[in-house]
Enzyme design. Structure first.
Site, PDB file in Angstrom:
ATOM      1  N   ASP A  49       0.830  -1.205   0.000  1.00 24.03           N
ATOM      2  CA  ASP A  49       0.000   0.000   0.000  1.00 24.03           C
ATOM      3  C   ASP A  49       0.869   1.260   0.000  1.00 24.03           C
ATOM      4  O   ASP A  49       0.349   2.369  -0.086  1.00 24.03           O
ATOM      5  CB  ASP A  49      -1.001   0.000   1.152  1.00 24.03           C
ATOM      6  CG  ASP A  49      -0.363  -0.103   2.520  1.00 24.03           C
ATOM      7  OD1 ASP A  49       0.875  -0.140   2.608  1.00 24.03           O
ATOM      8  OD2 ASP A  49      -1.118  -0.152   3.522  1.00 24.03           O
ATOM      9  N   SER A  50       2.189   1.082   0.051  1.00 25.98           N
ATOM     10  CA  SER A  50       3.112   2.195  -0.182  1.00 25.98           C
ATOM     11  C   SER A  50       2.883   2.828  -1.541  1.00 25.98           C
ATOM     12  O   SER A  50       3.308   3.962  -1.783  1.00 25.98           O
ATOM     13  CB  SER A  50       4.558   1.713  -0.076  1.00 25.98           C
ATOM     14  OG  SER A  50       4.773   0.566  -0.881  1.00 25.98           O
ATOM     15  N   ASP A  88      -0.730  -6.229   0.018  1.00 23.15           N
ATOM     16  CA  ASP A  88      -1.125  -5.590   1.272  1.00 23.15           C
ATOM     17  C   ASP A  88      -2.635  -5.464   1.374  1.00 23.15           C
ATOM     18  O   ASP A  88      -3.308  -5.078   0.401  1.00 23.15           O
ATOM     19  CB  ASP A  88      -0.544  -4.181   1.349  1.00 23.15           C
ATOM     20  CG  ASP A  88       0.827  -4.146   1.991  1.00 23.15           C
ATOM     21  OD1 ASP A  88       1.317  -5.209   2.421  1.00 23.15           O
ATOM     22  OD2 ASP A  88       1.408  -3.047   2.066  1.00 23.15           O
ATOM     23  N   LYS A 118      -0.939  -9.546   3.124  1.00 18.65           N
ATOM     24  CA  LYS A 118      -0.137  -9.045   4.245  1.00 18.65           C
ATOM     25  C   LYS A 118      -1.001  -8.181   5.146  1.00 18.65           C
ATOM     26  O   LYS A 118      -1.750  -7.329   4.665  1.00 18.65           O
ATOM     27  CB  LYS A 118       1.081  -8.256   3.760  1.00 18.65           C
ATOM     28  CG  LYS A 118       1.962  -7.755   4.927  1.00 18.65           C
ATOM     29  CD  LYS A 118       3.342  -7.337   4.455  1.00 18.65           C
ATOM     30  CE  LYS A 118       3.334  -6.011   3.728  1.00 18.65           C
ATOM     31  NZ  LYS A 118       2.967  -4.891   4.631  1.00 18.65           N
ATOM     32  N   GLU A 120      -0.888  -5.763   8.730  1.00 20.20           N
ATOM     33  CA  GLU A 120      -0.101  -5.066   9.732  1.00 20.20           C
ATOM     34  C   GLU A 120      -0.705  -5.291  11.120  1.00 20.20           C
ATOM     35  O   GLU A 120      -1.918  -5.351  11.277  1.00 20.20           O
ATOM     36  CB  GLU A 120      -0.062  -3.565   9.441  1.00 20.20           C
ATOM     37  CG  GLU A 120       0.675  -3.205   8.170  1.00 20.20           C
ATOM     38  CD  GLU A 120       0.792  -1.699   7.970  1.00 20.20           C
ATOM     39  OE1 GLU A 120       0.454  -0.943   8.908  1.00 20.20           O
ATOM     40  OE2 GLU A 120       1.202  -1.279   6.877  1.00 20.20           O
ATOM     41  N   GLU A 187       9.730  -4.042  10.203  1.00 23.51           N
ATOM     42  CA  GLU A 187      10.021  -2.720   9.637  1.00 23.51           C
ATOM     43  C   GLU A 187      10.422  -1.727  10.721  1.00 23.51           C
ATOM     44  O   GLU A 187       9.773  -1.631  11.769  1.00 23.51           O
ATOM     45  CB  GLU A 187       8.814  -2.159   8.885  1.00 23.51           C
ATOM     46  CG  GLU A 187       9.097  -0.777   8.295  1.00 23.51           C
ATOM     47  CD  GLU A 187       8.022  -0.256   7.370  1.00 23.51           C
ATOM     48  OE1 GLU A 187       8.182   0.870   6.843  1.00 23.51           O
ATOM     49  OE2 GLU A 187       7.027  -0.967   7.154  1.00 23.51           O
TER      50      GLU A 187
END
Length: 278
Positions: A49-50, A88, A118, A120, A187
């Site tokens: 999602d970056s 993501d 993925k 978080e 991260e």
């Protein structure tokens, strides 16, 4: 057959089996042309999602939608044939409940054609990770600096500098691994803690701003190629300056157009020949 020579897609179990073995090479990808160029060299793509910041100019990853992730995940799949694909799950697509997470993840798996998703978060996401993995959806975890929680974390600072915070992150990583995640992104974690987590969990860790002891490494491709912004984070090594090269190419093109040097006869149809007109 070597992993470089293969033409079939690397599977989630193969990535999981790399714990303590050959380091896992991972990069981000968001588009078909970039995936085509990176695919021969990487084991794992993270369609992150970056992309909200790198491609769309958002100030954070929070505005990214599930539809955006599906579109870019599908684009990367079309441009690759061997790398394992992880997409993501964007903000608000999974935090509400395991059921909401399953519906979002199922869309990603079906519509983007990815190998895994993925998520978080640490202990608070363990139930959701277990719910998904029990239903056949492979999950990559992500602990430490979690960009979707940047507002509550107070910014993009390295995590784990004090003992209390380090203990929390270690507990998060253990909970994610125990819940069934096949790997975990670490991260923005201080190096000794990232090393300790890698030794403590039985699944591969993928470092970004973490430790060389991690089982693999990931960078945002636009960071390592000089295509995103003027600021280079401490954990990034620039392998090329493509942004400068693009600017120079555009400047040369503009100069040629203004001087009427482009297009030349070689770029025109019928130039210098009998075109059949007049």
């Amino acid at each position: 057959m070597s992993i470089q020579a293969r033409t079939t897609r690397i599977t989630v179990p193969e990535i999981r089996a790399r714990k303590g073995g050959e380091p896992i090479v991972c990069l981000t990808a968001y588009t078909t042309p970039m995936a085509q160029r990176l695919d021969p060299h990487v084991d794992l793509f993270i369609i992150g999602d970056s992309l909200g910041m790198v491609l769309y100019g958002f100030e954070s990853t929070l505005p990214v939608t599930l539809d955006m992730m599906i579109a870019h995940g599908a684009a990367v799949r079309r441009g690759s044939q061997r790398a394992c694909l992880t997409v993501d799950m964007p903000f608000a697509s999974y935090q509400e409940s395991p059921g909401v997470a399953f519906r979002s993840a199922a869309r990603l798996m079906v519509e983007a054609g990815c190998s895994s998703v993925k998520i978080e978060g640490g202990r608070e996401m363990a139930e959701t990770i277990a719910f998904l993995t029990d239903r056949g959806i492979p999950v990559m975890g992500h602990v430490g600096l979690v960009p979707q929680s940047v507002n509550s974390l107070g910014g993009y600072r390295a995590r784990g500098r004090d003992d209390a915070q380090a203990d929390e992150i270690l507990a998060d990583a253990r909970a994610v691994a125990d819940a069934g995640a096949f790997s975990i992104v670490l991260e923005g974690i201080v190096e000794p803690l990232a090393r300790e987590i890698t030794e403590a969990v039985d699944v591969p860790t993928i470092g970004i701003g973490a430790s060389p002891a991690c089982d693999g490494q990931v960078l945002v491709t636009e960071d390592l190629t000089g295509l995103f912004g003027d600021f280079t984070p401490k954990f990034v090594k620039r392998y090329a300056e493509l942004g400068e090269a693009i600017g120079e190419a555009a400047a040369a093109y503009a100069e040629d157009v203004r001087a009427r040097r482009f297009p030349g006869p070689e770029h025109c149809f019928g130039a210098g020949k009998n075109s059949g007109r007049g």
